[in-house]
Motif scaffolding. Structure first.
Motif, PDB file in Angstrom:
ATOM      1  N   UNK A 141      27.362  78.495  97.812  1.00 18.68           N
ATOM      2  CA  UNK A 141      27.652  77.072  97.972  1.00 18.68           C
ATOM      3  C   UNK A 141      28.822  76.666  97.094  1.00 18.68           C
ATOM      4  N   UNK A 142      29.601  75.706  97.597  1.00 21.29           N
ATOM      5  CA  UNK A 142      30.621  75.053  96.770  1.00 21.29           C
ATOM      6  C   UNK A 142      30.730  73.615  97.257  1.00 21.29           C
ATOM      7  N   UNK A 143      30.656  72.678  96.331  1.00 20.25           N
ATOM      8  CA  UNK A 143      30.652  71.250  96.671  1.00 20.25           C
ATOM      9  C   UNK A 143      29.553  70.938  97.680  1.00 20.25           C
ATOM     10  N   UNK A 144      28.393  71.578  97.499  1.00 19.51           N
ATOM     11  CA  UNK A 144      27.214  71.380  98.358  1.00 19.51           C
ATOM     12  C   UNK A 144      27.463  71.809  99.806  1.00 19.51           C
ATOM     13  N   UNK A 145      28.503  72.558 100.026  1.00 19.92           N
ATOM     14  CA  UNK A 145      28.813  73.032 101.377  1.00 19.92           C
ATOM     15  C   UNK A 145      28.579  74.532 101.447  1.00 19.92           C
ATOM     16  N   UNK A 146      27.876  74.960 102.500  1.00 20.36           N
ATOM     17  CA  UNK A 146      27.570  76.375 102.670  1.00 20.36           C
ATOM     18  C   UNK A 146      28.846  77.141 103.047  1.00 20.36           C
ATOM     19  N   UNK A 147      29.207  78.114 102.207  1.00 24.36           N
ATOM     20  CA  UNK A 147      30.417  78.899 102.448  1.00 24.36           C
ATOM     21  C   UNK A 147      30.117  80.274 103.023  1.00 24.36           C
ATOM     22  N   UNK A 148      28.958  80.816 102.689  1.00 20.78           N
ATOM     23  CA  UNK A 148      28.624  82.156 103.161  1.00 20.78           C
ATOM     24  C   UNK A 148      27.349  82.648 102.505  1.00 20.78           C
ATOM     25  N   UNK A 195      15.931  93.631  88.416  1.00 13.85           N
ATOM     26  CA  UNK A 195      15.696  93.341  87.011  1.00 13.85           C
ATOM     27  C   UNK A 195      16.365  92.023  86.648  1.00 13.85           C
ATOM     28  N   UNK A 196      15.981  91.511  85.492  1.00 17.39           N
ATOM     29  CA  UNK A 196      16.597  90.274  85.009  1.00 17.39           C
ATOM     30  C   UNK A 196      18.104  90.450  84.891  1.00 17.39           C
ATOM     31  N   UNK A 197      18.515  91.592  84.376  1.00 15.24           N
ATOM     32  CA  UNK A 197      19.941  91.872  84.203  1.00 15.24           C
ATOM     33  C   UNK A 197      20.673  91.879  85.536  1.00 15.24           C
ATOM     34  N   UNK A 198      20.110  92.573  86.519  1.00 13.60           N
ATOM     35  CA  UNK A 198      20.752  92.648  87.829  1.00 13.60           C
ATOM     36  C   UNK A 198      20.794  91.288  88.524  1.00 13.60           C
ATOM     37  N   UNK A 199      19.730  90.506  88.344  1.00 14.87           N
ATOM     38  CA  UNK A 199      19.742  89.165  88.923  1.00 14.87           C
ATOM     39  C   UNK A 199      20.801  88.292  88.270  1.00 14.87           C
ATOM     40  N   UNK A 200      21.014  88.464  86.970  1.00 13.75           N
ATOM     41  CA  UNK A 200      22.092  87.735  86.300  1.00 13.75           C
ATOM     42  C   UNK A 200      23.452  88.095  86.887  1.00 13.75           C
ATOM     43  N   UNK A 201      23.647  89.389  87.150  1.00 14.67           N
ATOM     44  CA  UNK A 201      24.925  89.839  87.726  1.00 14.67           C
ATOM     45  C   UNK A 201      25.101  89.266  89.133  1.00 14.67           C
ATOM     46  N   UNK A 202      24.035  89.246  89.915  1.00 13.06           N
ATOM     47  CA  UNK A 202      24.113  88.661  91.255  1.00 13.06           C
ATOM     48  C   UNK A 202      24.426  87.161  91.174  1.00 13.06           C
ATOM     49  N   UNK A 203      23.852  86.498  90.176  1.00 18.19           N
ATOM     50  CA  UNK A 203      24.134  85.072  89.994  1.00 18.19           C
ATOM     51  C   UNK A 203      25.612  84.850  89.662  1.00 18.19           C
ATOM     52  N   UNK A 204      26.167  85.694  88.812  1.00 20.38           N
ATOM     53  CA  UNK A 204      27.589  85.582  88.487  1.00 20.38           C
ATOM     54  C   UNK A 204      28.462  85.916  89.705  1.00 20.38           C
ATOM     55  N   UNK A 205      27.976  86.858  90.525  1.00 23.56           N
ATOM     56  CA  UNK A 205      28.712  87.185  91.754  1.00 23.56           C
ATOM     57  C   UNK A 205      28.742  85.994  92.699  1.00 23.56           C
ATOM     58  N   UNK A 206      27.632  85.237  92.758  1.00 25.94           N
ATOM     59  CA  UNK A 206      27.604  84.021  93.570  1.00 25.94           C
ATOM     60  C   UNK A 206      28.688  83.046  93.135  1.00 25.94           C
ATOM     61  N   UNK A 207      28.813  82.863  91.828  1.00 26.65           N
ATOM     62  CA  UNK A 207      29.825  81.951  91.301  1.00 26.65           C
ATOM     63  C   UNK A 207      31.228  82.431  91.669  1.00 26.65           C
ATOM     64  N   UNK A 253      36.477  78.662  97.703  1.00 29.59           N
ATOM     65  CA  UNK A 253      37.182  77.414  97.393  1.00 29.59           C
ATOM     66  C   UNK A 253      38.685  77.654  97.349  1.00 29.59           C
ATOM     67  N   UNK A 254      39.083  78.735  96.708  1.00 30.28           N
ATOM     68  CA  UNK A 254      40.503  79.076  96.623  1.00 30.28           C
ATOM     69  C   UNK A 254      41.073  79.375  98.011  1.00 30.28           C
ATOM     70  N   UNK A 255      40.332  80.139  98.801  1.00 36.14           N
ATOM     71  CA  UNK A 255      40.754  80.480 100.156  1.00 36.14           C
ATOM     72  C   UNK A 255      40.905  79.227 101.008  1.00 36.14           C
ATOM     73  N   UNK A 256      39.910  78.325 100.915  1.00 36.96           N
ATOM     74  CA  UNK A 256      39.968  77.086 101.687  1.00 36.96           C
ATOM     75  C   UNK A 256      41.141  76.218 101.260  1.00 36.96           C
TER      76      UNK A 256
END
Length: 562
Positions: A235-242, A255-267, A274-277
């Motif tokens: 999500x970016x600006x409450x809009x579904x991007x992918x 694991x907690x560590x892997x979920x943290x990495x996935x969370x950072x990947x989301x960002x 956003x940059x592409x748009x």
């Protein structure tokens, strides 16, 4: 995110500990917390916990002690250590056997080892490990963000995620089209991309590890054919991007560590989209402004302008047909989609323009012709590369392709077109646009919506438009028709339209009556009224010419005044 039991037992405070059961599992089991718990266990012990106990309350009852150990095992703890020498002098064999049966790590500590020292040293090691893990994930987060900021793509993001989690991953856009992946299941990718047949759907997800992780409530389980994976919405600006798709071999990899990495990947993915748009919107805006200036301004076709056109992907050295259209919907569709919400209307317009732009490009590709298109306030402007065939034939073929597909996508849409190709050939964008607008305006007063008017077919109307500006001719038209116009307005009749149809059928009463769905006597009555109000005879050729000329000039003026 925990510490292997084997590493914890390397602490000096635990050197005196003796392993009674579960030694083969010490590398696989992790410790995330430590506590002192006596009976009853109830819900005081959580998963992956190191439990310290004196066995108080169970020292004289081996069955109760065994039950206590079983409760600790059922809680999901990683280790249970008994301090022996005061309440328990020797751990019963039945308790050791029960622990071994479940591959549970059971320790014996001398009474002299203080629980406070064990708690301090283990918690300190857990804290140190967490800080090291946080530092690592922070470095990965920065690497992912830099990946986007440095102009790298989604594939590089996937590579970083896989190298640090060993979980196959993929990124799809909001239409589920996979844009990048790293060791993700190829069959699942082919189904999502529509390359092979297959069904995919969200399914009710069973529980996954780490319920207390922020991502837990956002993870969805996805079924594609017979295979399963997880997904997180980008999500970016409450809009579904992918979507970020990931397919662990087992839930133990979440694991907690892997979920943290996935969370950072989301960002990082959200930042990338956003940059592409932003880049896409900037390019669209530049193209729109360029084409509007090209059409509506008499610009000098110098090298600088042509260089700018090349940067935008346009070739101005080719001959082009200009098509100017106005988008309209049937009343039924307008009533359905109409809304006072300006944001919804704006969104609808952008969506409509997107489809039109897409179909213009598609039709150009089919005909192997370059196209340039833009929009402004409901007006569509298209420049279509011409060929050696008559421009009317090329334009009709092109619009047939565009409108056939648009009618499938946007129900109720109608576009009226004015079309021109200036006689001078190349570098005539402004002139062609003006001619196409003229053709459109003329066609609007002659036809229903959805028609095409070619500039080359409007010579008579252009001649009349030029005459209509003469004051003397304007007065003649007024004197000829003013009684007829007043009569139509007062009586709610349409004698002018009756004359137009009568003239179209060369004064044939029977054909005119059929076309107007009138009885013959009713039509004759209308014709007598026309003669009486104008003072002209419909049997006199000069009078007929004057009346026809006056009506056509009046209609041109009427359209100009709308």
């Amino acid at each position: 995110m925990g510490i292997p039991v084997k590493d914890v037992l390397q602490l000096s405070v635990l050197k005196p500990a003796r392993v009674l059961a579960g030694e083969p599992q010490m590398e696989n089991r992790e410790i995330e917390w430590i506590s002192v718990i006596e009976t009853p266990v109830e819900n005081f012990v959580r998963k992956n916990e190191f439990v310290l106990s004196t066995g108080i309350g169970c020292s004289e009852d081996p069955v109760a002690l065994e039950s206590y150990v079983q409760d600790v095992i059922n809680s999901g703890a990683s280790v249970l250590a008994f301090a022996t020498g005061r309440h328990i002098y020797k751990i019963p064999d039945r308790v050791i056997k029960a622990a071994s049966k479940h591959d549970f790590v059971l320790l014996e500590l001398p009474w002299e080892v203080r629980f406070g020292d064990v708690l301090h040293d283990v918690l300190q090691e857990i804290s140190r490990q967490k800080q090291a893990e946080q530092q690592r994930t922070e470095e990965i987060r920065q690497e992912l963000i830099n990946c986007v900021l440095n102009g790298k793509g989604l594939q590089e993001i996937m590579k970083i995620v896989y190298e640090n989690t060993a979980i196959p991953v993929a990124i799809s856009d909001h239409n589920k089209l996979v844009r990048a992946n790293y060791y993700f299941d190829q069959h699942m990718i082919q189904v999502l991309n529509g390359e092979v047949e297959g069904d995919y759907q969200l399914i009710p997800s069973h529980e996954t590890p780490f319920k207390d992780h922020p991502l837990y409530h956002y993870i969805e389980e996805y079924q594609i054919g017979a295979n399963y994976c997880y997904q997180l919405t980008i999500l970016s600006n409450y809009k579904k991007q992918g979507y970020l798709l990931f397919k662990p071999e087992s839930e133990d990899e979440l694991t907690w560590s892997n979920l943290n990495i996935l969370e950072h990947a989301l960002t990082a993915c959200a930042l990338y989209f956003v940059k592409e748009n932003a880049i896409e919107m900037t390019e669209i805006r530049l193209k729109d402004n360029f084409l509007l200036d090209l059409a509506k301004t008499d610009m000098e076709m110098d090298k600088q302008l042509q260089s700018k056109a090349q940067l935008l992907g346009y070739d101005l050295t080719k001959p082009y047909i200009c098509l100017v259209g106005e988008i309209r919907f049937t009343k039924k569709v307008d009533d359905h989609i109409g809304t006072p919400d300006q944001a919804v209307m704006s969104s609808s317009m952008h969506s409509r323009n997107y489809y039109i732009q897409k179909e213009v490009a598609h039709a150009g590709d089919v005909l192997k012709r370059r196209t340039m298109a833009t929009f402004e306030d409901g007006e569509v402007i298209v420049f279509l590369e011409a060929d050696k065939r008559p421009y009317m034939e090329t334009a009709n073929q092109f619009l047939d392709l565009v409108e056939r597909r648009l009618n499938e996508l946007l129900a109720g849409i109608n576009i009226s077109w004015g079309i021109s190709m200036h006689k001078d050939g190349i570098y005539t964008f402004h002139k062609s646009y003006n001619e196409a607008v003229t053709a459109y305006n003329i066609g609007r007063q002659q036809h229903e919506i959805g028609e095409r008017t070619f500039f080359s077919d409007t010579r008579m109307n252009r001649l009349l438009m030029a005459l209509s500006h003469e004051k003397e001719i304007e007065q003649i038209v007024k004197n000829t028709l003013h009684k007829l116009i007043e009569y139509d307005q007062k009586r709610q009749t349409d004698l002018i339209h009756t004359f137009i149809v009568y003239n179209k059928y060369n004064s044939n009463v029977s054909q005119t009556a059929r076309a107007l769905n009138l009885h013959r006597q009713s039509l004759l009555h209308r014709l007598r009224n026309i003669e009486q109000l104008t003072g002209l005879s419909l049997l006199n050729a000069d009078d007929m010419f004057l009346l026809e000329l006056s009506v056509r000039l009046w209609m041109l003026k009427k359209v100009d005044g709308e």
